[in-house]
Scaffold this active site. Sequence first.
Site, mmCIF file in Angstrom:
data_model
loop_
_atom_site.group_PDB
_atom_site.id
_atom_site.type_symbol
_atom_site.label_atom_id
_atom_site.label_comp_id
_atom_site.label_asym_id
_atom_site.label_seq_id
_atom_site.Cartn_x
_atom_site.Cartn_y
_atom_site.Cartn_z
ATOM 1 N N HIS A 179 -10.465 2.379 -3.905
ATOM 2 C CA HIS A 179 -10.123 1.753 -5.030
ATOM 3 C C HIS A 179 -11.059 0.426 -4.981
ATOM 4 C CE1 HIS A 179 -7.006 0.947 -2.179
ATOM 5 N NE2 HIS A 179 -6.849 0.137 -2.864
ATOM 6 N N HIS A 209 -9.636 -2.559 -4.942
ATOM 7 C CA HIS A 209 -9.139 -3.758 -4.380
ATOM 8 C C HIS A 209 -10.074 -4.782 -2.727
ATOM 9 C CE1 HIS A 209 -4.562 -2.387 -5.609
ATOM 10 N NE2 HIS A 209 -5.310 -3.596 -6.977
ATOM 11 N N ASP A 227 -9.567 -5.987 0.420
ATOM 12 C CA ASP A 227 -9.079 -5.957 1.779
ATOM 13 C C ASP A 227 -9.898 -4.295 1.759
ATOM 14 O OD1 ASP A 227 -7.106 -4.797 0.072
ATOM 15 O OD2 ASP A 227 -6.265 -4.048 1.860
ATOM 16 N N HIS A 228 -9.980 -3.507 0.932
ATOM 17 C CA HIS A 228 -10.746 -2.128 0.895
ATOM 18 C C HIS A 228 -13.292 -2.563 0.407
ATOM 19 C CE1 HIS A 228 -7.393 0.363 1.067
ATOM 20 N NE2 HIS A 228 -6.685 -0.910 0.567
ATOM 21 N N HIS A 275 -1.457 3.425 -7.515
ATOM 22 C CA HIS A 275 -2.043 1.989 -6.859
ATOM 23 C C HIS A 275 -2.532 1.471 -7.714
ATOM 24 C CE1 HIS A 275 -1.692 -1.021 -3.890
ATOM 25 N NE2 HIS A 275 -3.278 -0.387 -3.511
ATOM 26 N N ASP A 303 -4.708 3.569 -0.774
ATOM 27 C CA ASP A 303 -2.893 2.706 -0.343
ATOM 28 C C ASP A 303 -2.866 3.999 -2.083
ATOM 29 O OD1 ASP A 303 -4.613 1.057 1.415
ATOM 30 O OD2 ASP A 303 -4.067 -0.539 -0.225
ATOM 31 N N HIS A 359 -3.628 1.144 6.201
ATOM 32 C CA HIS A 359 -2.730 0.443 6.565
ATOM 33 C C HIS A 359 -1.607 0.739 7.518
ATOM 34 C CE1 HIS A 359 -4.099 -2.642 3.664
ATOM 35 N NE2 HIS A 359 -3.484 -1.730 2.572
#
Length: 273
Positions: free
Chosen positions: A66, A68, A70-71, A124, A146, A184
Amino acid sequence: MQALTAPAGGRERHAAVLPLPAFSDNYIWAIVHGENAAVVDPGEAGPVLKWLEQEGLRLRAILLTHHHGDHVGGVLELSRIGDLTVYGPARERLPRCDVPLSEGDRVLLPELDLDLGVLDVPGHTAGHIAYTGRAAGIEPVLFCGDTLFAGGCGRLFEGTPAQMHDSLEKFSVLPPDTQVFCAHEYTLANLRWALAVDPANRTLQQWYQRAQQLRAESLPTLPSTIGQERETNPFLRTQQVDVIRAAASWAGRNQPTPVEVFASLREWKNDFK
């Protein structure tokens, strides 16, 4: 965590799925087979570059679940190091995506002994995908981003409770020995909440004790398995009587459908301290 070894070129080579810690609690999952590697959701490039240099590996692919930051934050920097292919969700805006994917597509990388099917798992984010199948000769595996966590699930930033519930149901029917590579290290916090929902669950109690031991030794609690999540994760247990009762008690109203149970559980988790 399963790791296989085999001799190649006079030196020992590995086939494994390994966690590269990033930020405060992310895992970038690294797939390695011989001299070749792929990474899943590289939120930053540094840990990947350091690992590749230390191990003398060639990065062949990046798999994204996805959009985001942090990915995906490390994608462009990693793209500069050589010829590689970036796979990702067709319905999300990404810094780079060479092969857009949606449910029913497959990622085939023989050099990594990798054959992964794609699932659409909105909730998400609107276009979130997951990968399941074989990686580095290890199967069955699930790279879920996530959407699913050990003892929990992702927050609903762009999707609805019905969408996330349906997405988790896709995971729930996978083989129970499927190794779940979540993005995570949220396990301890999730299990504390899960025990508030399902305090009499002996398997959950034992898993929490084991997770505490692992973290005390600075070891990952992941991968989990689908079988373990079915037994301990309230979000995959919305039809279990004890979970239904707990959700109804917390919400102060009856929960006539699994989606309503899920929605109450998600709100409960959002507010849990």
